[in-house]
Motif scaffolding. Structure first.
Motif, short mmCIF file in Angstrom:
data_model
loop_
_atom_site.label_atom_id
_atom_site.label_comp_id
_atom_site.label_asym_id
_atom_site.label_seq_id
_atom_site.Cartn_x
_atom_site.Cartn_y
_atom_site.Cartn_z
N VAL A 41 0.85 -1.18 0.00
CA VAL A 41 0.00 0.00 0.00
C VAL A 41 0.89 1.24 0.00
O VAL A 41 1.93 1.27 0.65
CB VAL A 41 -0.92 0.02 1.24
CG1 VAL A 41 -1.75 1.29 1.30
CG2 VAL A 41 -1.80 -1.23 1.25
N VAL A 42 0.47 2.27 -0.73
CA VAL A 42 1.17 3.55 -0.69
C VAL A 42 0.19 4.63 -0.25
O VAL A 42 -1.02 4.54 -0.51
CB VAL A 42 1.79 3.90 -2.06
CG1 VAL A 42 0.73 4.17 -3.10
CG2 VAL A 42 2.74 5.09 -1.96
N VAL B 89 5.09 3.56 2.35
CA VAL B 89 4.63 2.28 1.82
C VAL B 89 4.35 1.38 3.02
O VAL B 89 5.02 1.48 4.06
CB VAL B 89 5.63 1.62 0.85
CG1 VAL B 89 5.77 2.43 -0.42
CG2 VAL B 89 7.00 1.43 1.51
N LEU B 90 3.35 0.55 2.88
CA LEU B 90 2.92 -0.35 3.95
C LEU B 90 2.91 -1.76 3.40
O LEU B 90 2.20 -2.05 2.44
CB LEU B 90 1.52 0.05 4.44
CG LEU B 90 0.82 -0.89 5.42
CD1 LEU B 90 1.62 -1.07 6.71
CD2 LEU B 90 -0.59 -0.37 5.72
N ASP B 91 3.74 -2.62 4.00
CA ASP B 91 3.80 -4.03 3.59
C ASP B 91 3.60 -4.90 4.82
O ASP B 91 3.33 -4.36 5.91
CB ASP B 91 5.11 -4.33 2.85
CG ASP B 91 6.35 -4.10 3.69
OD1 ASP B 91 6.24 -4.13 4.95
OD2 ASP B 91 7.43 -3.90 3.11
N GLY C 83 5.19 -3.67 8.04
CA GLY C 83 4.81 -2.40 8.64
C GLY C 83 4.97 -1.22 7.70
O GLY C 83 5.12 -1.38 6.49
N PHE C 84 4.95 -0.01 8.30
CA PHE C 84 5.07 1.22 7.54
C PHE C 84 6.54 1.55 7.30
O PHE C 84 7.39 1.38 8.18
CB PHE C 84 4.44 2.39 8.31
CG PHE C 84 2.94 2.37 8.34
CD1 PHE C 84 2.19 2.97 7.33
CD2 PHE C 84 2.26 1.76 9.39
CE1 PHE C 84 0.82 2.97 7.36
CE2 PHE C 84 0.87 1.76 9.43
CZ PHE C 84 0.15 2.35 8.41
N HIS C 85 6.83 2.08 6.10
CA HIS C 85 8.17 2.53 5.75
C HIS C 85 8.04 3.89 5.08
O HIS C 85 7.36 4.03 4.06
CB HIS C 85 8.84 1.54 4.79
CG HIS C 85 8.80 0.12 5.27
ND1 HIS C 85 9.70 -0.38 6.17
CD2 HIS C 85 7.92 -0.89 5.00
CE1 HIS C 85 9.41 -1.66 6.43
NE2 HIS C 85 8.33 -1.98 5.73
N ARG D 42 5.41 -3.37 -10.07
CA ARG D 42 6.78 -3.71 -9.64
C ARG D 42 7.21 -2.98 -8.38
O ARG D 42 8.26 -3.27 -7.82
CB ARG D 42 7.75 -3.45 -10.77
CG ARG D 42 7.92 -1.99 -11.18
CD ARG D 42 8.69 -1.87 -12.47
NE ARG D 42 8.90 -0.49 -12.87
CZ ARG D 42 9.28 -0.13 -14.08
NH1 ARG D 42 9.46 -1.06 -15.02
NH2 ARG D 42 9.47 1.14 -14.38
N GLY D 43 6.39 -1.99 -7.94
CA GLY D 43 6.68 -1.32 -6.68
C GLY D 43 7.23 0.08 -6.80
O GLY D 43 7.63 0.68 -5.79
N ASP D 44 7.30 0.66 -8.01
CA ASP D 44 7.66 2.07 -8.15
C ASP D 44 6.59 2.91 -7.46
O ASP D 44 5.39 2.59 -7.53
CB ASP D 44 7.74 2.49 -9.61
CG ASP D 44 8.74 1.68 -10.42
OD1 ASP D 44 9.76 1.26 -9.84
OD2 ASP D 44 8.50 1.47 -11.62
N VAL D 45 7.00 4.01 -6.83
CA VAL D 45 6.07 4.86 -6.09
C VAL D 45 6.08 6.26 -6.68
O VAL D 45 7.14 6.87 -6.87
CB VAL D 45 6.45 4.93 -4.60
CG1 VAL D 45 5.62 5.98 -3.87
CG2 VAL D 45 6.25 3.56 -3.95
N LEU D 46 4.90 6.79 -6.96
CA LEU D 46 4.72 8.12 -7.53
C LEU D 46 4.17 9.05 -6.48
O LEU D 46 3.25 8.69 -5.73
CB LEU D 46 3.75 8.05 -8.72
CG LEU D 46 3.46 9.35 -9.47
CD1 LEU D 46 4.69 9.83 -10.22
CD2 LEU D 46 2.29 9.15 -10.43
#
Length: 337
Positions: A103-104, A119-121, A124-126, A145-149
């Motif tokens: 989750v972002v 990001v939440l996996d 936990g939260f990062h 793939r996990g890129d975050v915008l």
């Protein structure tokens, strides 16, 4: 993130009917295959909110008030799981989820007025580290793939788009310009959909392509997936939901005022025109490709929106009898005969 084939959900007879419908001009047979609603249970102390993400496996995530605190809630095996918010922050907004269940979103510190992208996996939260000179970032999307915008600002005012690579490291900073004004969405191949003045552009690795409004005069993309863009165009004196299978021209989506989410096989969630208020959106609608369907009202709720077309062929959103700006109860719709 957002999809799997809706075809599996159809009984054989309905599949034949759908094939006939696809072969006809939109609306030629007057058929609207229905998405039927299920209101998801809220956690103890839960209030209004928004579903904003799905792993495409029947699980969903959103932002809901729990005991008066705005935080991340996921639905796993049909039941709510309160994920909370990062330590030191007063509230959190979840904006997207990918097929891996990552989750972002954005965490907010009300005292300092600062924010951080997270990001939440399962661990936990990062928190994402802001590049020097940029502040107040706001999460926008995460791809497969996990890129975050994200979007960010600095004194000026001056805006930029941030793109963190999935493998870690510093983000790419894309300054705001005529062609990169406001980041809307992120495709799985790293393409960013931007607002650019009166229209939209596609950015990938520094190369920019214009999203043509033709044959309309103006148009705006709101979401992208697997190279397909959906949004709205100005057509016949009003806003019409629109779809781009290539950047070169649009097609209208019958009956809709706006298209706001698309999954990997072209299922699109959108909004109907509002007959009583042209400046405020109407209730939910959907299309399979360009074929319109019917999103049914959940119970006695008068207002409902599906803001997400998930990769399992479901739609997700909320329903309310109050103000749509406050969200409502979580609702999932499935296509059924």
């Amino acid at each position: 993130m957002r999809s799997k084939s809706w075809a599996r959900a159809l009984a054989p007879a309905v599949a034949v009917l759908a094939a006939v419908t696809l072969a006809q001009p939109a609306g030629a047979l007057g058929i609207r295959l229905p998405w039927r609603p299920t209101v998801l249970p809220l956690p103890a102390g839960g209030g209004n909110g928004f579903l904003t993400g799905s792993n495409g496996k029947g699980e969903y995530t959103g932002t809901f008030a729990v005991n008066g605190v705005q935080q991340v809630v996921s639905w796993r095996n049909g039941q709510p799981v309160v994920r909370g918010l990062p330590s030191g922050y007063e509230r959190a907004d979840a904006v997207d989820e990918n097929a891996s269940g990552v989750v972002v979103g954005t965490a907010h510190d009300d005292e300092t007025q600062n924010s951080s992208v997270f990001v939440l996996d399962p661990t936990g939260f990062h928190l994402k580290e802001n590049p020097a000179g940029w502040e107040h970032p706001y999460g926008v999307a995460i791809n497969a793939r996990g890129d975050v915008l994200a979007r960010a600002v600095r004194t000026g005012p001056y805006f930029a788009t941030l793109l963190w690579p999935a493998g870690g490291g510093a983000p790419t900073v894309i300054p705001s310009g005529n062609d990169t004004y406001y980041a809307r969405d992120l495709d799985d191949d790293g393409t960013i959909l931007f607002d650019s003045g009166p229209g939209s552009t596609l950015w990938k690795n520094g190369v920019i392509r214009q999203l043509s409004p033709s044959p309309a005069v103006s148009a705006q993309g709101l979401a992208i997936r697997n190279g397909v863009v959906v949004g709205r165009r100005f057509w016949g004196g009003a806003e019409q939901a629109a779809r781009w299978s290539t950047p070169d021209s649009t097609v209208g989506l019958e009956g809709g005022a706006s298209a706001i989410s698309v999954n990997q096989v072209g299922l699109t969630a959108g909004l109907l025109p509002n007959p009583s208020n042209a400046s405020w959106p109407g209730n939910a609608t959907a299309w399979r490709g360009t074929v319109p369907g019917a999103v049914q009202r959940p119970g006695t709720y008068t207002q409902f929106q599906a803001s997400l077309a998930a990769d399992d062929g479901s739609l997700a959103g909320f329903a309310t009898n109050g103000s749509e700006s406050d969200g409502g109860v979580p609702v999932v719709w499935h296509l059924t005969p």
